[in-house]
Structures are given as C-alpha cells and as structure tokens.
Design a protein around this motif. Sequence first.
Motif, PDB file in Angstrom:
ATOM      1  N   GLY A 148     -38.873  -2.548 -15.771  1.00 54.77           N
ATOM      2  CA  GLY A 148     -37.581  -2.196 -15.209  1.00 54.77           C
ATOM      3  C   GLY A 148     -36.824  -3.345 -14.593  1.00 54.77           C
ATOM      4  O   GLY A 148     -37.222  -4.507 -14.690  1.00 54.77           O
ATOM      5  N   HIS A 149     -35.722  -2.972 -13.962  1.00 58.78           N
ATOM      6  CA  HIS A 149     -34.862  -3.913 -13.259  1.00 58.78           C
ATOM      7  C   HIS A 149     -34.581  -3.345 -11.896  1.00 58.78           C
ATOM      8  O   HIS A 149     -33.901  -2.335 -11.764  1.00 58.78           O
ATOM      9  CB  HIS A 149     -33.537  -4.083 -14.001  1.00 58.78           C
ATOM     10  N   ARG A 150     -35.072  -4.023 -10.890  1.00 53.53           N
ATOM     11  CA  ARG A 150     -34.900  -3.516  -9.550  1.00 53.53           C
ATOM     12  C   ARG A 150     -33.424  -3.470  -9.160  1.00 53.53           C
ATOM     13  O   ARG A 150     -32.916  -2.487  -8.657  1.00 53.53           O
ATOM     14  CB  ARG A 150     -35.666  -4.416  -8.589  1.00 53.53           C
ATOM     15  N   THR A 151     -32.738  -4.569  -9.436  1.00 56.86           N
ATOM     16  CA  THR A 151     -31.351  -4.643  -8.985  1.00 56.86           C
ATOM     17  C   THR A 151     -30.467  -3.644  -9.721  1.00 56.86           C
ATOM     18  O   THR A 151     -29.431  -3.248  -9.213  1.00 56.86           O
ATOM     19  CB  THR A 151     -30.796  -6.058  -9.189  1.00 56.86           C
ATOM     20  N   GLY A 176     -31.704  -0.698 -10.812  1.00 55.68           N
ATOM     21  CA  GLY A 176     -32.260   0.636 -10.611  1.00 55.68           C
ATOM     22  C   GLY A 176     -32.816   1.244 -11.884  1.00 55.68           C
ATOM     23  O   GLY A 176     -32.810   2.453 -12.076  1.00 55.68           O
ATOM     24  N   VAL A 177     -33.289   0.409 -12.786  1.00 55.96           N
ATOM     25  CA  VAL A 177     -33.846   0.912 -14.045  1.00 55.96           C
ATOM     26  C   VAL A 177     -35.370   0.871 -13.976  1.00 55.96           C
ATOM     27  O   VAL A 177     -35.943  -0.184 -13.709  1.00 55.96           O
ATOM     28  CB  VAL A 177     -33.360   0.059 -15.239  1.00 55.96           C
ATOM     29  N   ARG A 178     -36.001   2.033 -14.160  1.00 59.59           N
ATOM     30  CA  ARG A 178     -37.467   2.073 -14.145  1.00 59.59           C
ATOM     31  C   ARG A 178     -37.944   2.804 -15.387  1.00 59.59           C
ATOM     32  O   ARG A 178     -37.627   3.974 -15.580  1.00 59.59           O
ATOM     33  CB  ARG A 178     -37.965   2.793 -12.896  1.00 59.59           C
ATOM     34  N   LYS A 187     -29.705  -7.676 -19.762  1.00 61.13           N
ATOM     35  CA  LYS A 187     -30.740  -8.705 -19.861  1.00 61.13           C
ATOM     36  C   LYS A 187     -32.107  -8.056 -20.060  1.00 61.13           C
ATOM     37  O   LYS A 187     -32.266  -6.864 -19.814  1.00 61.13           O
ATOM     38  CB  LYS A 187     -30.727  -9.550 -18.595  1.00 61.13           C
ATOM     39  N   THR A 195     -37.915  -6.601 -16.688  1.00 62.23           N
ATOM     40  CA  THR A 195     -39.202  -7.183 -16.329  1.00 62.23           C
ATOM     41  C   THR A 195     -40.302  -6.276 -16.859  1.00 62.23           C
ATOM     42  O   THR A 195     -40.366  -5.094 -16.511  1.00 62.23           O
ATOM     43  CB  THR A 195     -39.332  -7.301 -14.806  1.00 62.23           C
TER      44      THR A 195
END
Lengths: 770, 391
Positions: free
Chosen positions: B274-277, B279-281, B299, B302
């Motif tokens: 995901g992407h913390r900034t 909000g994707v999990r 992008k 992670t």
Amino acid sequence: MAGQRLAEGIGRMRRGEVLVEPGYDGEFGVVRVFAGTAPEAGGDPTGGKEPSRLPLFFPAGTEQAPSSAERARAPSPSSPPAPGDYAEEGRPDETFSPVGGLLREPPAGFASMITRPADELLAALNPEQQEAVQTLDRHLLIVAGPGTGKTRTLTARLAYLVRTGRARPEELLAVTFTNRAADEMRERLSTWLGAEVARPITVATFHAFAADVLRAHASRLELPANFVIATDEDALAVLRAVAPELSARAQQEVYERIQVAKRNLTAPTREDDHAALWNAYHAALRAAGAVDYADLLLLAVRLLEQDAEVCADLHNRYRWLAVDEYQDVNAVQYRLLRLLAAGGANVCAIGDPDQAIYGFRGADSRYFLSFTDDFRPARVVRLRRNYRSVHAILRAAQDVLRGTASAAPHELLATFAEKVHIEVFTAPTDRAEAEYVVHQIERLVGGTSYFSLDSGRVEGTEEAPFAFGDMAVLYRTRAQARPLAEALDRAGIPYQVPAERSAAMSGTARVALALGWLVMNPRALFCWESVLRHLRLDNVRSAVRQALTRPEPQATPRPLTASALLAQAVDEARPRGPAAERAAALAEALRAAETCGREEWLAAWEVLLACLDSDSPDETLAWLRACARDVAARGRCWRDMLVTVALSGEADLYDPRADRVTLLTLHAAKGLEFPVVFIVGVEDGLLPLRRRGEPVNEAEERRLFYVGITRAGRRLFLCRARRRLLYGEQLHLPPSPFVEDIREALKVVREGEYRRRVRREQAGTQLRLF
Amino acid sequence: MFYADLHVHSHFSRATSRDLDVFHVALWALKKGIALVATGDIAHPGWLAEVEAHLEPAEGDLLRLKPEVEQAVHERLPPVLRRPLRFILGGEISTIYKKGGRTRKVHHVIFLPTFEAVRAFQERLERIGNIRADGRPILGLDSRDLLELLLETDSRGVLIPAHIWTPWFALLGSKSGFDSVEACFDDLSEHIFALETGLSSDPPMNWRVSSLDRYTLVSNSDAHSPRKLGREANCLNTELSYDAIFAAMRTGDPNRFRGTVEFFPEEGKYHYDGHRTCGVRWKPAETLAHGGRCPVCGKPVTVGVLHRVEELADRPEGVRKPNALPYHSLIPLLEVLAELMGVRTPTGKRVGREYERLLAAWGRSSTSCSMCPWRRSPMWPANAWLRVSAA
C-alpha cells in the motif's frame, strides 16, 4: 477493572477470535479482541507534507536556446573550433527515454568488429578515438573534454602500438600527474594487452619517473644512490635549521620562493636576497643525501642537458611518449618532455585546456596551445563524445565555460539522456547547507533508516538507484568540509575526507616514512630528527646529530648502517628505563630491515612500524601498510614503496572501494567521476575564491567550477549559504556569478528555511515510532 | 526453560526512547518474564561503556547486573518478579552498499562473547565508518564482508539477519534485498544458521519458502523503548551460556530451542501492500490486479511482507515445514488492558497502574515458567496467563 472482560478478551485471543487490520507501508497494523472504535487505517493524506513536486519532464518548448547575446559571446573569431549550439547539432534530446532511464548507444565501430586483435581493440572505440589511436606518423595532441574516455584512448593507443608490432612495450613511456592515474593506466594496459605484455611499459608520474632516472645516474650528480626524497615538512625543517634567525613566516616564504623558482627553471641571481639561503639550504639537503620534490624534476632536466650519454640512452629506449593532463604541465615538466623527445621519439599529449586549474602552481596551458609548434609535424584530434554526464549537466557546464573570455569552449555531446534539473539551493547558513546535502543524500539512497521513511523525511516510493559511494560533495576550500562532516556524522552516514589523511602525512606517517628512508640512507639527519623526536629519545638524538656532523676523513668514507649509527649513539647517550627499551627495539628492527632479503621486506617494514608505538589505531599507518602491500604485489620493494608514499598527493588517498560519500576539494576531484555531485559554497568569494591581498584568476576559477560540474554523471546540486562562518569570520556572500551563467531552463532554484521544517516534521512523528 | 529477547536497542540509536538504558531494560525485562536479553547497540563505544558500568561477567560468557544496580532494579519491582536476569552482548548493524548493480540495505543482529571481542570489533568498524553517531551504525560494507570481519574478530561471533522480510532494510526485502541467503552472503552463507522473522511475518509464512528450511526461525522485539521488550521472543531450554544458546539455534533441536512467541504478523508495519500517504491498503492479490500502481498518486505501492513471501514461496499456504518448531501468537497485555479500558494507547497512567497491579498479583504464585500449551496466549508476563486460566 473488569476481570470478567479481561478473561473474556484473553479467551477470545486464545480462540483466535481477534479483529485484524493489517499494517502496510510503515503503518502499524491493529489487532483487537473487541470490535469498537479503531483508529482510522491509512494516514492523513495532508499529514505527509508532500514537498512541492517538480515537473518530472521539461515542459515542451521551454528549453531556451541561448540568446543572441550568448551566441555572440561564445565563439571568439580566433578560436579553433566552432562551438555551435546544442539546438543545431543532432539534438540528443530525442534520446530521452519516457521513464527517465538511461539510453546507451552501442559503441561506434561495432559493425567492423573482426577477429584480428588490433581491430578488436579499435572496435571498442568511437571514430574520434580510433583516429587518435591510429595516428602514428606524427605527433599527436588529443583534446579530450571531461568524460570523453581520455585514459581509455591513451591506453588503447599504447596497446595498439604493441599489438600491431609498431613498438615493443619497453619503448613506451606514459607520464601522468598522480599515482592514481598511473595505476589506472597500468590496469587498463593489462586489460588491453595482458599483464605479462604490459609490465615492461613504463607508466609513472613525472616525479616518479624523474626519481628513477636520478637513481640510475645518481653518481653523475654526486647524489647517493639511495637519496632520500624529503617531504615538504622535512625540507622546511632543513631550511629552518640553516636560517634559524628568520621568523617562521619568512622561512615559509623563502621555501616557497625556492620551490617556485625551481618549477619555473629560474635560479636566483646574485642580487636575490635568498641566494645565500638557497645555497645553504641545498648544501644541508645534499649533506643529508636528500633532494626535495622540485629537485627531482630540476635535477633530471639538468642531467639530460649536461650528459649526452644519459640523454642518448633515454632517447634510444623511449621511442613513444604519452603525457596525460598536458594542460597542467609547468616549465620544468615541459622542459623535461622536450629533452626526452629530442631524439626523435613520437609524442602524444592528451588534455583539456578547459580544465587547466593549476596555474597557481606554475602550470601553464600555453604549452598545450603551442603543441603543434613545439612538436612537428603534429595533428590535433578532438574527443567530443561524453560518456559520463547527462545532457543537462553537460549543457550547464558549457554555459559556465561560455563566460570565459579566452578560449571558446569545446563542445561535448551527451551519450546519456535523463530528464533531470540541476538543483540550485540557497540555505540560510552553512550548517543548513550541510543539512540540505545530508537530506538529499538520504533521499537518493532511498532512506537510511525506518526513521527517515516513517517520518516522511524520505519518500518511500522514490527510486533508489544510488549508494553512498556514488556521491561526492565538492568544495573550494578545505575549511568548508567541517560543517559537512558534522552533519554527516549526526546522520550516521559513512563518508571519507581524503584531504584529512594527507594532512596526517605530517604526523605519524611522516615519521614512518623517515624511518623507512633511514634503512636506505642512514646519513639523512632530518629523518633521524623526526624519528627520535617522535620516540622521545632526545639524548640519543643529539648524539646522532653529533656523529653525523662530525668531520670525517674524506679519503675513507666508512660504510654506515642506521643500526650501527644508532648503537653508537646509544652507547654515548646511555638512555635509561623505557627510553633504553625503545632505543633497543628500534635498533633491532633497523638491523632486521637492513639485512632482510627481498622477500622479507614487507615483514621487516611491519616490525619497523610497530616500533613507532602509536597509541591509537592510526588510519594513515593502515594506509602505509596497504601501500606497502600494493608495492609488494607488483614485485617491487622497499625503495619503490618509499617513493610511492613520498610522492602521493591528496587525490591518491581517495579510496574508491569504500562505499562512502566522498568529501573533496574541487582540485582533488579532478580526474574522478561520481553519479551524484554536490558543489557547496557557490558564492562570489568562494567561487571565484577571493583571498585578501591576492589577485583573483577568475578564468581559472571558472574552469575549476567547470571541472566540478563535469564530475557529475546523473545528478548535480549547487548549494550556497547566505551566511557562512569561515576562518572565524561571518561572511555574507552574494551568489556565484558562474551559476548565473547557467541558463534558467536547466535549473530548479530553491530557497531553504530548512532546519525549522525538519524539526517540525520530527516532532510531529515522534509518537509513531517504536 | 526461559525466554530470550535478543534484538533490542539503546538510547544511542536514532528514534529510540530516552530511557532505553540498562536500568530500564532490566526493569522491563523482568516485568515481562524475560530471563535473557541482549545488550543492544553492540557497535557503539559510548553504550559499551555504559554496559560495562552496569553489568559484570556471569556464567557462560553472559553478563549480569552489578549487585548495586540489581538492588535498585529490584526495589522497583514486586518481590515475585525479582528473578535472575542475564545479558548477552549483541546489537544491530545496518549496511548500505551496491551489489549486482543494485543498492542493498540489510540489517543484521550481531553477537560476540566478550567485552574484549566487542572492543576489537568496534576498532575494526571504526576504520570503515562512523560508529559513534548512531547506536545502530550505517556502514558502506557488503553484508558478506561484515560477516567476515566479525568472524575474523572472533570465531564465536554470530550474525543473524534481522527482520528478513521488511521491504526497505532486510535480507529478503522487496526494495533492496536479495532473493536468497546465499546471494547475500556468498561463500560465507554456511555461517548463517538463524533468521529473524520480524514483526510482520510469522513462522507459517516463512515455512512456505523451502530454501529457508535449514534455518532456525528466531523472534525478537527490536524494541525502541523498554516497554516494547519481549513483544516477540524465543523460548529456550538450555543452560545459561553463550555457546549453548547458539548451539540450540544451530541444531534447531526442539528440546533445546522450544520455539518462538510472535506478534500477530498483521500488526507489523509492512504486512500488506500500500501507500500510507494515499491511504491505499491492499492484499497482494489486489496489488497485482492494479498492476502494482497506486490509484491515487500513480507510483508503485510499497510491497509488503505478505506479497514478498508470495513471490519467493514454493509451497502453498498452510503447509508445515518438516522440522517446524512451535510458535505462539499473542497481544501484549498492556494493549489488551488499554482496549478493555477504552483508551487509545497503552502508555497512559491508568493502564500502567492496572498493569502493575496485575503483575504483582499474578506473578506471585507461579514459579515454573513454561510455554503455554495453547495456540494463542498472552505473555505479559508469560507466566501470568497460567493464573488467569486457573482463575
């Protein structure tokens, strides 16, 4: 406390009845036993403080062609090449890849690859390089801009001569300015030719070559065969001893005038006030069986001028001469080269007048420009294809050169294209400048710790193609290294400052070197002085001094060894206690070193180093050991090791194997390359450097900046500070005019309020951490 | 039998709690029922001095608190928790270097038997990089060379790759790691015998990669503050000695290395993608369905531990490796209490008071410290749960 609920909770956990929100991308997951209000998953999108994004690509059409004013300034009518404009020459922009990757062109001449060895060699070169390699019927001047494959071309030429049978390896002489360049050249030659074939080729620095010539013919110059090469510190000590009445500053000044005079081949006339000192200094040096650095070249020139026999020998042996960095030769080096070439040898010089940065040491790029007159007939070949830097960096470099009034810049063609801007950063202070550099380094390696990722200091998604060893921070003066080193220390980022090691040459390493020379030449009084002072054997020291200055019966020069001399001095001085033990250990080690065989010298050297009894693990001693091992690996011994160490400079101490950020002066960076380069202190006063009471050579400073820029392969950062503490003074310097010369389209200009923002970021995230 | 937490830090490491000193480590180790804890930050000279000031040699190349320190610690504990505690010299080292054209960042836990060996090791590291800025230094050194340097310093030195699956700084990490132990340590791979699973992975995830079968899976807290000690730990049944502990790991003998206590892997920071900034999990399958790109910023996301395991796995989910050791997943008691009391974090005063009360009450009667026989159990303290279940 609700014990019931606790028991229930634990019971649920046992049964695996837990609620799970998995962690991701640095956010802890949440595991609970009771459903309820859970913290929102996912970070606050505004909390990340995304720095303002730069456009990834140049917006179409924003690349400005140089203005007509710039064009008018660029080519002066007298200059040989037509510099042209990037827009007019087969625009390398078209090779930009859509994702910012690298595109590498296949090596030119690839199609003509056939199996004959010499052709195979040519196939690895581009057409310009091939021309350089194949021009054998006349002298050759290769004008090689930065990153154009200078060493490659020069070594290929030598290899080509051998492979085609035009020359035997021992007929080749390649002269460089640094040990490192010499090593690199030897390595390349081994690759081209194989180690066995390459070994007889002479590759040496000017000084090392001269030292070899002097050693071979020492008796003709009334030098002992094992003459000592005094370091600057040693030589200065000798001068002090003959002119004790002068102030330290005056001694230094006289010493420098002597050195300059020798480099410029201008002996003092009788009227010169230092003429008497000159004689006394040299008499003392010779009495110790020593020469100083400048003497090496000067005496070699004198030998060749006066001794036809030696001259003829060298002419017969070396039929092909190659000189690296020809723009940096000074009068005495130039003279030596002319003498060597006088017997009809072919001369190939390579260099780049745009990178002439040693004017202050007597180098003169006029020699470069007059090559075709000095050596006839001659051809000039230009290497223009750059294999190091991306397009934007090359253009910036050329913009900087366009500001020079003298020669027109030589155009370079980029092989690599990547959409990057040159970052120009203004920090409030020099400390903030250093913090900025550290932050960028962290970003470029993709974060050095969870901290840098979790705090948002580094964005996790950035591609991280760089390691610490890919990066260099360059500065004009060594004093600027300090805040940088401190900031890197704080961040725990590994780095090296080769300059510091060379400064340490005046410490333990200098003593070690002196000790080594004594094995060769026990009459070197100044070596005894520094060794015995270091070992705190003052009585012995005076005894040695007396023994060496005592007039001897001229007819019977006794063979003398260092151990015997020391033993005799110890007998007279009778040291006691620990001092006696130190003296005895030293005498023992010296005896072992004097009698050791060719195979055992490395061990004997270790024993000698152990005598110096340095308290701390000294990096310079480790370096001395490493040097000795390298020399031994090349099958050489004792004296070669001492000469190598004595003639090493700052650039030689740079260790490319260490995966660390490198801090270097712009001068020392010459000849090196790094994918990422930071140039700090781009301020008017540092670049160009303005020292009180000294004239500014603005053209040379500009070339120095050009050298710095062209070290960079893929990323370039230019930083300055509004306020800087230097040499104990607060400086407020305006931006460097050189940076203004870089066209705006290539730059991204930022202003830092840097420290405060970092603090806030850190404070905001402290609670999130482990 | 005893619990061991072998990867902790000191206050000299970046981003750690200021009270991460010997006193508080000892205090919390005893609260948590740990009998053996690593000193942490083995490369830091300042920390070594602190450790030497507080600890003295004990049996089998381990260390114990000096009597006056021990007394001070005991004064802060209910009598039932005043138990023997041993320390082992060990800590983390980070390396960042280039190999095979890629930037590698690997963390390692390093152990040495004696103060002399640690000093010699620090002396060697000092020549390579800066070991004084950070308790966990960053060295520009190949992991293989670090191992070689360790073994040259002392043949009894031990290197355990740390939290091997985390994306950024680990042996098998998706961002800057390798695909196998051998690719990282080359000819010295045989000296690696244990791997740290890290918070984001548990043993079953590791069992899916058969090339890891020969390694003993260990678990440690990687604590950056004293209260995080023991959130993961190892259960050992050996005599108290440096060599015996590592012999148990080397052989993987289930009688001597009794298994591990685990976090729920989902609780680790890098379990999913995901992407913390943004909000994707995502679960790994979702990431694949989206082509690995974040729909918000475009992008690459992670890639987390689960995904990375999936990439390297050659066994389906749920398979047990042949020589598997037992493990137990748990939630820290402090967090259970916090949840029960309806507060967001377990660091508050009320939770703390209740925790201390429970420790004093539960610890009293249990003397034998045995691994709980249940699939999931709380471990704070490990022996406390026995009382609850009996109550």
